[in-house]
Motif scaffolding. Sequence first.
Motif, PDB file in Angstrom:
ATOM      1  N   SER A 163       0.798  -1.377  -0.032  1.00  0.00           N
ATOM      2  CA  SER A 163       0.119   0.123  -0.127  1.00  0.00           C
ATOM      3  C   SER A 163       0.883   1.240  -0.052  1.00  0.00           C
ATOM      4  CB  SER A 163      -0.853  -0.141   1.092  1.00  0.00           C
ATOM      5  OG  SER A 163      -1.902  -1.051   1.204  1.00  0.00           O
ATOM      6  N   LEU A 164       1.951   1.068   0.839  1.00  0.00           N
ATOM      7  CA  LEU A 164       2.980   2.434   0.807  1.00  0.00           C
ATOM      8  C   LEU A 164       3.459   2.806  -0.590  1.00  0.00           C
ATOM      9  CD1 LEU A 164       4.584   1.690   4.010  1.00  0.00           C
ATOM     10  CD2 LEU A 164       3.129   3.490   3.818  1.00  0.00           C
ATOM     11  N   VAL A 165       3.792   1.727  -1.081  1.00  0.00           N
ATOM     12  CA  VAL A 165       4.356   1.746  -2.781  1.00  0.00           C
ATOM     13  C   VAL A 165       3.464   2.474  -3.736  1.00  0.00           C
ATOM     14  CG1 VAL A 165       5.452   0.776  -4.755  1.00  0.00           C
ATOM     15  CG2 VAL A 165       5.987  -0.020  -2.524  1.00  0.00           C
ATOM     16  N   VAL A 166       2.122   1.881  -3.343  1.00  0.00           N
ATOM     17  CA  VAL A 166       0.956   2.418  -4.498  1.00  0.00           C
ATOM     18  C   VAL A 166       0.539   3.735  -3.760  1.00  0.00           C
ATOM     19  CG1 VAL A 166      -1.565   2.087  -4.790  1.00  0.00           C
ATOM     20  CG2 VAL A 166       0.185   0.071  -4.626  1.00  0.00           C
ATOM     21  N   GLU A 167       0.834   4.190  -2.787  1.00  0.00           N
ATOM     22  CA  GLU A 167       0.316   5.662  -2.571  1.00  0.00           C
ATOM     23  C   GLU A 167       1.325   6.497  -2.887  1.00  0.00           C
ATOM     24  OE1 GLU A 167       0.216   5.471   1.881  1.00  0.00           O
ATOM     25  OE2 GLU A 167      -1.537   4.157   1.943  1.00  0.00           O
ATOM     26  N   GLU A 168       2.602   6.103  -3.078  1.00  0.00           N
ATOM     27  CA  GLU A 168       3.890   7.022  -3.349  1.00  0.00           C
ATOM     28  C   GLU A 168       3.764   7.123  -4.940  1.00  0.00           C
ATOM     29  OE1 GLU A 168       7.294   9.348  -3.585  1.00  0.00           O
ATOM     30  OE2 GLU A 168       5.756   9.140  -1.914  1.00  0.00           O
TER      31      GLU A 168
END
Length: 365
Positions: A163-168
């Motif tokens: 999720s953190l990669v997608v958000e970035e």
Amino acid sequence: MWKPATDFATMRCLTHPLLRRLLGLSPRCMPGGLSQSKGPILSPKWSSLRQSCSARPGLVTATDMVNYWQKVFETNGIPEARESSEYIVSFVLGAKTFQSLNSKSLHTPLTAVQQEQIQQLSNKRLERMPVQYVLGEWDFQDLTLKMRPPVFIPRPETEDLVSLVVEEESRKCGKNLGLCFPVSVPHPVILEIGCGSGAIALSLLCKLPQSRVIAMDKEEAAVDLTRENAHRLQLQERIHILYSDVSYSSAKQLLLWGPIDFIVSNPPYVFHEDMASLDTEILRYEDLDALDGGDDGMRVIKTILALAPSLLKDSGSVFLEVDPRHPNMVENWLQAHPNLLLVLRAIHKDFCGKPRFLHIQNQSR
């Protein structure tokens, strides 16, 4: 990293004589009874249960089987006894969870074949095989992935790393949309180091439809399983899977795909001195090299960070899952290696409130 906990309170309760009679457990059906028997301890009800089933098949329901195997698991010191029993029974009935079964499924008598399947899978769990391996599949994000030992089992908190990669990536896209001149649709290139079952890489391909992923692992079993899961999910055209360890020689090979937008990894990060205290399920079945991070838990982390500047685009990012003790250690290590031009941008907590994920960025030159 998730570690199932043994329900010791339940285990202590089973030693009470009255409770043992109520549960149908013999005196030897107690924690520690394994030393008196060559195999797992079964409730005396099992023989009568099986006899009645063979004579009049169809008397046992899903609820009966869950309750029975829960008792057996508890008696034999199997962690997560109730959950294990529910997952096995629901799997045989074609459901993801026991709670998703309707009333008819819960109370319809099981066939002899279903009962035998449940027994076979439960026997594997009695050998302390993780439920994910027992079932041969497990869900991660919105994907159902094949699982088999010794390939590392993805833990639930690692979903947050995805999720953190997608958000970035979404943040970067939103920033580009605000520009007054046309910008081409991004096709981010993502490198996953230590792909295991492919859980992270394949989830990112689904969440970021324009992305391409390079997934690498030094274990052939992991590479094969990632490839199998990619084909099952029909994502094989967008992923390149490498059988290779992370090193300076592999970095040259990786540059063939051009500069990388994101490096993501759930690397081995357990401190070596902590390895012996891991659960039996882990020590007996999982690839310990996928867990052991060396004396400081940072053996692979340091290698990833040392190689990152040569692989990343300007302002490219590294996302890591780490031990809660690592954020300060990583920050100190980066400060001691200023030539890498990497900066720790953010520390994110897992669902238990522990600092678990690092966002490290390549500084523009």
